[in-house]
Scaffold this motif. Structure first.
Motif, PDB file in Angstrom:
ATOM      1  N   LYS A  19      56.119  93.203  24.551  1.00 38.65           N
ATOM      2  CA  LYS A  19      57.034  92.360  25.224  1.00 38.65           C
ATOM      3  C   LYS A  19      57.701  93.086  26.339  1.00 38.65           C
ATOM      4  O   LYS A  19      57.650  92.770  27.355  1.00 38.65           O
ATOM      5  N   ARG A  20      58.213  94.316  26.264  1.00 44.18           N
ATOM      6  CA  ARG A  20      58.817  95.107  27.418  1.00 44.18           C
ATOM      7  C   ARG A  20      58.618  96.803  27.209  1.00 44.18           C
ATOM      8  O   ARG A  20      58.273  97.199  28.249  1.00 44.18           O
ATOM      9  N   VAL A  21      58.437  97.024  26.194  1.00 41.81           N
ATOM     10  CA  VAL A  21      58.320  98.864  26.013  1.00 41.81           C
ATOM     11  C   VAL A  21      57.134  99.241  26.716  1.00 41.81           C
ATOM     12  O   VAL A  21      56.993  99.903  27.681  1.00 41.81           O
ATOM     13  N   LEU A  22      55.949  98.756  26.287  1.00 41.56           N
ATOM     14  CA  LEU A  22      54.582  98.999  27.031  1.00 41.56           C
ATOM     15  C   LEU A  22      54.538  98.837  28.511  1.00 41.56           C
ATOM     16  O   LEU A  22      54.164  99.716  29.201  1.00 41.56           O
ATOM     17  N   PRO A  23      54.611  97.406  28.702  1.00 40.95           N
ATOM     18  CA  PRO A  23      54.781  97.274  30.283  1.00 40.95           C
ATOM     19  C   PRO A  23      55.608  98.251  31.093  1.00 40.95           C
ATOM     20  O   PRO A  23      55.271  98.742  32.180  1.00 40.95           O
ATOM     21  N   LEU A  24      56.898  98.568  30.416  1.00 37.43           N
ATOM     22  CA  LEU A  24      57.669  99.341  31.168  1.00 37.43           C
ATOM     23  C   LEU A  24      57.377 100.538  31.455  1.00 37.43           C
ATOM     24  O   LEU A  24      57.554 101.274  32.457  1.00 37.43           O
ATOM     25  N   ALA A  25      56.773 101.235  30.376  1.00 38.26           N
ATOM     26  CA  ALA A  25      56.082 102.298  30.359  1.00 38.26           C
ATOM     27  C   ALA A  25      55.018 102.540  31.432  1.00 38.26           C
ATOM     28  O   ALA A  25      55.074 103.525  32.219  1.00 38.26           O
ATOM     29  N   ARG A  26      54.177 101.505  31.363  1.00 32.11           N
ATOM     30  CA  ARG A  26      53.067 101.620  32.332  1.00 32.11           C
ATOM     31  C   ARG A  26      53.670 101.434  33.876  1.00 32.11           C
ATOM     32  O   ARG A  26      53.145 102.357  34.717  1.00 32.11           O
ATOM     33  N   ASP A  27      54.591 100.777  34.121  1.00 31.81           N
ATOM     34  CA  ASP A  27      55.248 100.598  35.277  1.00 31.81           C
ATOM     35  C   ASP A  27      55.902 101.943  35.668  1.00 31.81           C
ATOM     36  O   ASP A  27      55.720 102.358  36.876  1.00 31.81           O
ATOM     37  N   LEU A  28      56.542 102.663  34.814  1.00 31.72           N
ATOM     38  CA  LEU A  28      57.221 103.807  35.382  1.00 31.72           C
ATOM     39  C   LEU A  28      56.376 105.110  35.169  1.00 31.72           C
ATOM     40  O   LEU A  28      56.966 106.075  35.688  1.00 31.72           O
ATOM     41  N   GLY A  29      55.360 105.235  34.805  1.00 30.46           N
ATOM     42  CA  GLY A  29      54.397 106.093  34.483  1.00 30.46           C
ATOM     43  C   GLY A  29      55.003 107.075  33.398  1.00 30.46           C
ATOM     44  O   GLY A  29      54.903 108.338  33.638  1.00 30.46           O
ATOM     45  N   VAL A  30      55.223 106.636  32.218  1.00 31.30           N
ATOM     46  CA  VAL A  30      55.665 107.192  31.070  1.00 31.30           C
ATOM     47  C   VAL A  30      54.546 107.379  30.114  1.00 31.30           C
ATOM     48  O   VAL A  30      54.030 106.175  29.655  1.00 31.30           O
ATOM     49  N   ALA A  31      54.283 108.503  29.562  1.00 31.09           N
ATOM     50  CA  ALA A  31      53.083 108.608  28.489  1.00 31.09           C
ATOM     51  C   ALA A  31      53.642 107.767  27.102  1.00 31.09           C
ATOM     52  O   ALA A  31      55.036 107.805  26.781  1.00 31.09           O
ATOM     53  N   ALA A  43      64.736  98.347  17.327  1.00 31.91           N
ATOM     54  CA  ALA A  43      65.231  99.281  18.297  1.00 31.91           C
ATOM     55  C   ALA A  43      64.553  99.355  19.474  1.00 31.91           C
ATOM     56  O   ALA A  43      64.833 100.238  20.553  1.00 31.91           O
ATOM     57  N   GLN A  44      63.509  98.457  19.805  1.00 39.05           N
ATOM     58  CA  GLN A  44      62.831  98.514  21.059  1.00 39.05           C
ATOM     59  C   GLN A  44      63.392  98.274  22.475  1.00 39.05           C
ATOM     60  O   GLN A  44      63.084  98.888  23.545  1.00 39.05           O
ATOM     61  N   ASP A  45      64.385  97.259  22.338  1.00 37.10           N
ATOM     62  CA  ASP A  45      65.281  97.038  23.445  1.00 37.10           C
ATOM     63  C   ASP A  45      66.055  98.344  23.953  1.00 37.10           C
ATOM     64  O   ASP A  45      66.182  98.539  25.309  1.00 37.10           O
ATOM     65  N   GLU A  46      66.671  98.724  23.065  1.00 32.06           N
ATOM     66  CA  GLU A  46      67.407  99.918  23.375  1.00 32.06           C
ATOM     67  C   GLU A  46      66.505 101.062  23.781  1.00 32.06           C
ATOM     68  O   GLU A  46      66.888 101.874  24.947  1.00 32.06           O
ATOM     69  N   LEU A  47      65.331 101.154  23.163  1.00 33.69           N
ATOM     70  CA  LEU A  47      64.541 102.373  23.600  1.00 33.69           C
ATOM     71  C   LEU A  47      64.082 101.989  25.155  1.00 33.69           C
ATOM     72  O   LEU A  47      63.854 102.832  25.787  1.00 33.69           O
ATOM     73  N   ALA A  48      63.755 100.773  25.559  1.00 33.67           N
ATOM     74  CA  ALA A  48      63.265 100.295  26.739  1.00 33.67           C
ATOM     75  C   ALA A  48      64.488 100.732  27.875  1.00 33.67           C
ATOM     76  O   ALA A  48      64.302 101.215  28.911  1.00 33.67           O
ATOM     77  N   ASP A  49      65.865 100.354  27.580  1.00 35.91           N
ATOM     78  CA  ASP A  49      66.886 100.783  28.074  1.00 35.91           C
ATOM     79  C   ASP A  49      66.972 102.286  28.510  1.00 35.91           C
ATOM     80  O   ASP A  49      67.104 102.511  29.592  1.00 35.91           O
ATOM     81  N   VAL A  50      66.749 102.984  27.455  1.00 29.59           N
ATOM     82  CA  VAL A  50      66.643 104.576  27.832  1.00 29.59           C
ATOM     83  C   VAL A  50      65.579 104.911  28.550  1.00 29.59           C
ATOM     84  O   VAL A  50      65.876 105.723  29.443  1.00 29.59           O
ATOM     85  N   VAL A  51      64.424 104.596  28.335  1.00 32.58           N
ATOM     86  CA  VAL A  51      63.179 104.699  29.076  1.00 32.58           C
ATOM     87  C   VAL A  51      63.599 104.284  30.774  1.00 32.58           C
ATOM     88  O   VAL A  51      63.199 105.364  31.503  1.00 32.58           O
ATOM     89  N   GLN A  52      64.038 103.348  30.971  1.00 34.41           N
ATOM     90  CA  GLN A  52      64.452 102.824  32.092  1.00 34.41           C
ATOM     91  C   GLN A  52      65.454 103.874  32.951  1.00 34.41           C
ATOM     92  O   GLN A  52      65.184 104.081  34.104  1.00 34.41           O
ATOM     93  N   ALA A  53      66.499 104.412  32.091  1.00 31.50           N
ATOM     94  CA  ALA A  53      67.521 104.958  32.798  1.00 31.50           C
ATOM     95  C   ALA A  53      67.132 106.678  32.849  1.00 31.50           C
ATOM     96  O   ALA A  53      67.452 107.266  33.654  1.00 31.50           O
ATOM     97  N   GLU A  54      66.264 107.048  31.663  1.00 30.97           N
ATOM     98  CA  GLU A  54      65.960 108.540  31.803  1.00 30.97           C
ATOM     99  C   GLU A  54      64.834 108.976  32.452  1.00 30.97           C
ATOM    100  O   GLU A  54      64.452 109.934  32.638  1.00 30.97           O
TER     101      GLU A  54
END
Length: 316
Positions: free
Chosen positions: A219-231, A190-201
């Protein structure tokens, strides 16, 4: 949807048959005793929530399974001690959900009787509901069960009814009943879907599984969270106990013991915490001694790249 609660309930039953609890005890027994020189000491580390800068301790506590108990002293007394040790160490973050059986009820009673409700950094979820009114009703029931009038974090559990429940969570945030909003999942598929949601929301928090054996979030979720400032909160850092079965009768790698790691539990939690995007881990336990062991993972430095590699190799 096959929820995390159902998964963990099934896993707990299976674990009883396989003796995973015994595996953990055996694995911890193999770790060298901490000397005065090597034992980690000091306060729990804290990390900032990117959206506000508020700092929270890196070791939190989950409640799925562990707080789904009856009312007997034999079941409740260990949980009282678990909470006592948790708060005495400076920890505050407790993650729960209305779909974790009686976990919210039990937590609410035990926090209230020890005068800890206002000290707890409570995270809960909108879980298994559809529609705005159902989401609001579930949240109000959660407040009643937890014996509080607000929570720190409200998460959309496993992305269920996402758009509607995210709107509910943000409405509650605007009302001051919730400080942060987030989204969760617990499996790598489910991590790609979660990443898409985080990017959008762009929520304040995300919660996802991550361990030395399941590193897909890198691969994607943790780097994206760091880039977007999501805990980031990490669940399943022990793979529901399966990691302890893998290391039964093995010593903790020397590279880690030399740095003060004295148990496999500490090693696994420190592995998750050593990723720079991670804010806190939320291991669940109903056993006081394991709570103490878990908390020690939040003291001292993170694992180095070499120590992470040593731990990965130990499970290969």
């Amino acid at each position: 949807m096959y929820t995390r609660r159902k998964f963990l309930t099934t896993s707990a039953i299976a674990a009883a048959g396989l003796g995973l609890a015994a595996c953990r005890d055996a694995a911890q027994a193999q770790a060298p005793k901490a000397s005065a020189r090597t034992a980690a000491s000091g306060p729990l580390n804290t990390r900032a929530i990117p959206s506000t800068g508020e700092k929270i301790p890196v070791i939190g506590m989950g409640t799925s399974g562990s707080f789904q108990v009856g009312q007997s002293p034999a079941e409740l007394d260990p949980l009282r001690e678990v909470l006592k040790r948790f708060f005495a160490a400076g920890a505050t973050l407790i993650d729960t959900a209305p779909t974790y059986g009686v976990a919210e009820d039990v937590m609410g009673v035990l926090l209230a009787e020890q005068g800890l409700t206002t000290k707890a950094w409570l995270a809960t979820k909108l879980s298994g509901v559809n529609g705005r009114e159902a989401g609001i009703a579930q949240f109000e029931d959660t407040l009643r069960r937890l014996k509080t009038d607000k929570v720190a974090l409200l998460q959309i559990h496993n992305l269920g009814d996402l758009k509607v429940q995210m709107a509910v969570a943000r409405e509650l945030k605007a009302q001051g009943k919730v400080k942060y909003v987030g989204v969760t999942h617990y499996v790598e598929r489910a991590q790609d879907e979660l990443a898409d949601v985080v990017q959008a929301e762009k929520p304040d928090f995300l919660q996802i599984n991550y361990s030395v054996a399941s590193r897909g979030a890198e691969k994607r979720v943790l780097p994206l969270a760091r880039d977007l400032g999501v805990a980031v909160l990490i669940n399943r850092a022990f793979e529901d106990g399966k990691l302890f079965a893998q290391v039964k009768d093995k010593p903790v790698p020397t590279a880690l013991t030399e740095a003060g790691v004295t148990s496999w539990a500490q090693a696994f939690l420190k592995f998750a915490l050593s990723h720079p995007a991670v804010t806190a881990v939320i291991p669940a336990t109903g056993k006081p001694d394991r709570q103490t062991d878990n908390l020690r993972a939040g003291i001292g430095p993170d694992l180095t790249s070499a120590q992470r590699d040593a731990l990965i190799a130990a499970l290969a």
